[in-house]
Design an enzyme around this catalytic site. Sequence first.
Site, PDB file in Angstrom:
ATOM      1  N   GLU A 170      -1.815   6.187  41.746  1.00 39.99           N
ATOM      2  CA  GLU A 170      -1.902   5.347  40.525  1.00 39.99           C
ATOM      3  C   GLU A 170      -1.006   4.104  40.668  1.00 39.99           C
ATOM      4  OE1 GLU A 170      -4.134   6.029  38.368  1.00 39.99           O
ATOM      5  OE2 GLU A 170      -4.437   8.198  38.404  1.00 39.99           O
TER       6      GLU A 170
HETATM    7  C1  LIG Z   1      -3.209  13.142  47.012  1.00 38.80           C
HETATM    8  C2  LIG Z   1      -3.697  11.741  46.877  1.00 38.80           C
HETATM    9  C3  LIG Z   1      -4.787  11.470  46.061  1.00 38.80           C
HETATM   10  C4  LIG Z   1      -5.280  10.174  45.958  1.00 38.80           C
HETATM   11  N1  LIG Z   1      -6.382   9.943  45.175  1.00 38.80           N
HETATM   12  C5  LIG Z   1      -6.969   8.715  45.226  1.00 38.80           C
HETATM   13  C6  LIG Z   1      -8.230   8.492  44.569  1.00 38.80           C
HETATM   14  O1  LIG Z   1      -8.792   9.387  43.919  1.00 38.80           O
HETATM   15  N2  LIG Z   1      -8.801   7.272  44.707  1.00 38.80           N
HETATM   16  C7  LIG Z   1      -8.226   6.270  45.397  1.00 38.80           C
HETATM   17  O2  LIG Z   1      -8.786   5.184  45.467  1.00 38.80           O
HETATM   18  N3  LIG Z   1      -7.010   6.441  46.022  1.00 38.80           N
HETATM   19  C8  LIG Z   1      -6.395   7.636  45.967  1.00 38.80           C
HETATM   20  N4  LIG Z   1      -5.193   7.834  46.607  1.00 38.80           N
HETATM   21  C9  LIG Z   1      -4.610   6.754  47.379  1.00 38.80           C
HETATM   22  C10 LIG Z   1      -3.360   6.169  46.732  1.00 38.80           C
HETATM   23  O3  LIG Z   1      -3.724   5.449  45.597  1.00 38.80           O
HETATM   24  C11 LIG Z   1      -2.647   5.319  47.790  1.00 38.80           C
HETATM   25  O4  LIG Z   1      -2.133   6.195  48.767  1.00 38.80           O
HETATM   26  C12 LIG Z   1      -1.550   4.473  47.192  1.00 38.80           C
HETATM   27  O5  LIG Z   1      -2.105   3.461  46.395  1.00 38.80           O
HETATM   28  C13 LIG Z   1      -0.650   3.845  48.258  1.00 38.80           C
HETATM   29  O6  LIG Z   1      -1.405   3.182  49.207  1.00 38.80           O
HETATM   30  P1  LIG Z   1      -1.130   3.425  50.776  1.00 38.80           P
HETATM   31  O7  LIG Z   1      -1.141   4.878  50.982  1.00 38.80           O
HETATM   32  O8  LIG Z   1      -2.074   2.590  51.546  1.00 38.80           O
HETATM   33  O9  LIG Z   1       0.337   2.908  51.008  1.00 38.80           O
HETATM   34  P2  LIG Z   1       0.755   1.413  51.317  1.00 38.80           P
HETATM   35  O10 LIG Z   1       0.097   0.510  50.370  1.00 38.80           O
HETATM   36  O11 LIG Z   1       0.605   1.143  52.763  1.00 38.80           O
HETATM   37  O12 LIG Z   1       2.299   1.500  50.966  1.00 38.80           O
HETATM   38  C14 LIG Z   1       3.269   2.046  51.849  1.00 38.80           C
HETATM   39  C15 LIG Z   1       4.653   1.755  51.262  1.00 38.80           C
HETATM   40  O13 LIG Z   1       4.825   0.326  51.177  1.00 38.80           O
HETATM   41  C16 LIG Z   1       5.113  -0.034  49.856  1.00 38.80           C
HETATM   42  N5  LIG Z   1       4.484  -1.307  49.531  1.00 38.80           N
HETATM   43  C17 LIG Z   1       3.199  -1.686  49.730  1.00 38.80           C
HETATM   44  N6  LIG Z   1       3.005  -2.913  49.249  1.00 38.80           N
HETATM   45  C18 LIG Z   1       4.175  -3.317  48.726  1.00 38.80           C
HETATM   46  C19 LIG Z   1       4.616  -4.500  48.079  1.00 38.80           C
HETATM   47  N7  LIG Z   1       3.808  -5.500  47.801  1.00 38.80           N
HETATM   48  N8  LIG Z   1       5.910  -4.555  47.687  1.00 38.80           N
HETATM   49  C20 LIG Z   1       6.761  -3.537  47.916  1.00 38.80           C
HETATM   50  N9  LIG Z   1       6.401  -2.408  48.522  1.00 38.80           N
HETATM   51  C21 LIG Z   1       5.126  -2.295  48.925  1.00 38.80           C
HETATM   52  C22 LIG Z   1       4.531   1.089  48.982  1.00 38.80           C
HETATM   53  O14 LIG Z   1       5.171   1.146  47.722  1.00 38.80           O
HETATM   54  C23 LIG Z   1       4.813   2.299  49.841  1.00 38.80           C
HETATM   55  O15 LIG Z   1       6.133   2.719  49.651  1.00 38.80           O
HETATM   56  C24 LIG Z   1      -4.658   9.117  46.679  1.00 38.80           C
HETATM   57  C25 LIG Z   1      -3.551   9.396  47.480  1.00 38.80           C
HETATM   58  C26 LIG Z   1      -3.070  10.677  47.594  1.00 38.80           C
HETATM   59  C27 LIG Z   1      -1.910  10.935  48.483  1.00 38.80           C
END
Ligand SMILES: Cc1cc2nc3c(=O)[nH]c(=O)nc-3n(C[C@H](O)[C@H](O)[C@H](O)COP(=O)(O)OP(=O)(O)OC[C@H]3O[C@@H](n4cnc5c(N)ncnc54)[C@H](O)[C@@H]3O)c2cc1C
Length: 598
Positions: free
Chosen positions: A407
């Site tokens: 979220e």
């Molecule tokens: C169990 C689970 C269920 C999920 N369910 C869904 C779903 O139903 N639908 C869906 O679409 N997604 C879903 N997700 C995905 C989830 O929304 C993403 O994992 C999340 O948005 C983070 O994206 P990422 O994993 O690519 O991390 P990244 O975006 O790569 O982030 C990695 C780290 O970098 C930080 N970061 C990234 N950008 C910035 C910035 N601009 N400034 C500062 N810090 C930053 C983040 O805060 C994090 O700490 C789910 C994930 C999990 C684990």
Amino acid sequence: MASVSAVPTKKISGGSFLLEDRQPNEVFTPEDFNEQHHLIAQTAEDFANNEILPNAAKLEHKDWALARELLKKASDLGLTSVDIPEAYGGAEMDKVSSCIIADRISKYAGFAVSWGGHTGIGTLPIVFFGTEEQKKKYLPRLGSGETIGAYALSESSSGSDALNCRARAELAPGGKHYILNGEKMWITNAGFADLFTVFAKVGDKFTAFLVEKSVPGFSIGAEEHKMGIRGSSTCPLILNDCKVPVENVLGEIGKGHVIAFNILNVGRFKLGAMCVGGARVSLQHAIGYAKQRKAFGKSIADFGMIQEKIAEMAVGIFTGEAMVYRTVGMMDAALSDIDKASTDASREIRKSIEEYAVECSILKVWGSEMLDHAVDEVVQIFGGYGFVEEYPAERAYRDSRVNRIFEGTNEINRMIITGWLLKRAMSGQLPLLPAIKRLMDEVLAGPSSADPLEGALAAERTIVANAKKLALFTAGAASQKYMQALADQQEVMGALADIIIQTYAMECCVLRARKMVEQNGESASSLPVAFAQVCLSDGMQKIEAAARKVIAAVAEGDMLRTQLAILRRLGKYDPVDTIALRRKIAGRVQEAGKYVAI
Ligand SMILES: Cc1cc2nc3c(=O)[nH]c(=O)nc-3n(C[C@H](O)[C@H](O)[C@H](O)COP(=O)(O)OP(=O)(O)OC[C@H]3O[C@@H](n4cnc5c(N)ncnc54)[C@H](O)[C@@H]3O)c2cc1C
């Protein structure tokens, strides 16, 4: 005793809590629940106790037929269609009811995430953005649990940066279908859902599509092996020349971002409610265990350091409830004027929720961090048993962690909180800049001789008023230094968000306690007053640390000294004996065997 109006109807602007003083009768609290709210709470609680918890072990082993069956049973009880309009077979209840269900159903996080994925991000895109045909076709079956929904925004290379997706959609010759190619990652409910809101780019236009599981070229990848919430399904999607009828474009081509961001607001306030519900269950486990575990000849519940942890959890739950229900109470007041039969109703409803985007992000960040702290302390209270699977502390600890990631990560939400408020200030929608200017004049004029506040929790109200001033003061100092480039100073943005989050939490807690004093009298309200005093003591320490960080980054020399003096003045409060207060709180909840507010 003063009479308190039960349900506030005044429309309040999102983010205005930083600028305006609120009275208890202007906020909705759990004490304002009506008969229908209590009924829905009991229904959800019974469903969780009788249907979900006995099946948790099977769900942990990924019995998705059972997950579907439980979602269907939840639907039969009206627990899945609360946000769907009556015209499409839904229960169309208020947002308070919606949060009550999220809060009570979260006794087992694995199922709560499936429920949230289906009823929230899996269904609401159609409620808010669907055409009449799409609503008629899909909403009745989503509401009845015959169709299960999911939401596919993230990809392996873009989660936070979701608009940078690689999935592509191209109009097929003949113009009747879009052909989607790419992948989606971490999709909740994917293992058993029927209908997916999938985001892909048409050229460079970010767009949402309703994709039925059965369409050619659509397949689901293997289940992820997760740290927690193992009772929920999380899989990738594979789009391989996936053929989607043009009538399944959701909203407009190129407007997918409006859908993506709006839906997350709902996900965030419900996640806040779920975190509060999860903490309530964890506290009950902790109390039960602490009372029966003996060490050094007595129950560990009698040790001060264990009582401190138990009290801290109870304060978190009381404050979390105050924040969640105040926020959705404001939404319901804003939604009450909308003519639900009008063609514009969905747009108006969505805009009314979007108004509180900053509060939604606050609930998400504060709730997930409160719960993480609580479940960590429960492991500690369980000692060695906290570290083994047979006891409830271990699973709750693992299950909680994801709340800070999905979220919108808490980093992204912190950027949203400060950024959204500054944007509103710049556009004049929120009179933040004049308020900062007035405050700067006030603090530079020296200590004020204004009459002290009187009445219940007067000292605490003064602290909250000063916390708001500190938020404005630090935001003003940072804006002055960095101007438009403030967004690039992420650590400063994050520290400002922390001040804003704590200020909202403290104010919600104090307003709820004051309302309870007004309703029940001072002597019957010593517990809520203790909650408020501990919450403020903790909150002010965090605010002070964050404010120091900001000031030290934006000022130096004489200016730094002047600003620190202002910080000392605004951050000044007489310490309260939080040891005695926490013992009192722990004593009361231990006696009750669970969280109680009074
Ligand atoms: C169990 C689970 C269920 C999920 N369910 C869904 C779903 O139903 N639908 C869906 O679409 N997604 C879903 N997700 C995905 C989830 O929304 C993403 O994992 C999340 O948005 C983070 O994206 P990422 O994993 O690519 O991390 P990244 O975006 O790569 O982030 C990695 C780290 O970098 C930080 N970061 C990234 N950008 C910035 C910035 N601009 N400034 C500062 N810090 C930053 C983040 O805060 C994090 O700490 C789910 C994930 C999990 C684990």
